[in-house]
Design an enzyme around this catalytic site. Sequence first.
Site, PDB file in Angstrom:
ATOM      1  N   ASP A 137     -10.111  -4.904  -4.117  1.00 23.02           N
ATOM      2  CA  ASP A 137      -9.513  -3.928  -3.194  1.00 23.02           C
ATOM      3  C   ASP A 137     -10.368  -2.660  -3.131  1.00 23.02           C
ATOM      4  OD1 ASP A 137      -7.883  -2.098  -1.832  1.00 23.02           O
ATOM      5  OD2 ASP A 137      -6.046  -2.956  -2.639  1.00 23.02           O
ATOM      6  N   SER A 139       0.831  -1.206   0.000  1.00 20.64           N
ATOM      7  CA  SER A 139       0.000   0.000   0.000  1.00 20.64           C
ATOM      8  C   SER A 139       0.869   1.262   0.000  1.00 20.64           C
ATOM      9  CB  SER A 139      -0.962  -0.055   1.200  1.00 20.64           C
ATOM     10  OG  SER A 139      -2.018   0.871   1.045  1.00 20.64           O
ATOM     11  N   HIS A 170      -7.990  -5.577   0.198  1.00 20.49           N
ATOM     12  CA  HIS A 170      -6.723  -4.875   0.445  1.00 20.49           C
ATOM     13  C   HIS A 170      -5.933  -5.676   1.472  1.00 20.49           C
ATOM     14  CE1 HIS A 170      -4.215  -1.340   0.051  1.00 20.49           C
ATOM     15  NE2 HIS A 170      -4.201  -1.133   1.354  1.00 20.49           N
TER      16      HIS A 170
END
Length: 223
Positions: A171, A117, A202
Amino acid sequence: MTLLETVEHQTGPDPRWSILWLHGLGADGHDFAPIVPELLRAGWPALRFVFPHAPVRAVTINNGARMRAWYDIRNLQIDQRADEQGVRESIAQVEALIAREVERAVPPERILLAGFSQGGAIALAAGVRREAALGGLVALSTYLPMASTTGAEATKAGLGTPVFMAHGVHDPVVPESLGQRSRVVLESLGMAIDWHAYPMPHSVCAEEIRDLGDWMHQRFLAG
């Protein structure tokens, strides 16, 4: 520059490779440490995993709450998502950690820079701008920040670095389309991207760790 605090794990004495792994928003260096035993394979060289803690800063989209973050996220508009000053500061902090690995006798070509991320965004942004290529970049559930300036700032060595990119098709935090768009930008600059997509949100899944292990294995054989 004061080095970021880190969590470290060595798989053997005198590591020949280092994996610098950057966590996501609001996590810390402990977040991905448990992944080490899941990744390791027989016959790999001794590795040093380095998991730094991002600085604590206010994050605008989280009502200004202070948490560990590699940069501020000011709004949800994709092209304005990342705070450029914060990204550049984090790149400099990562560069300092890379320099320490070099001082510890691990050359850049045997350093992998990985991130999830926000951490993956920094890994990509740092990796493409390096004068001395790293052994590889790992970008999980992430995107390329400052995409509009990447072409002008990327180096030949940076663009020649192997990349493993992976994303969850479900996600809700960093849409897969944003990861795909980043992939297209990097490939248009001549970067070779090993792209993987998984039926997950995610997060990280077992199949992804297996595929990443395969990719890392190839790096170790080549190095």
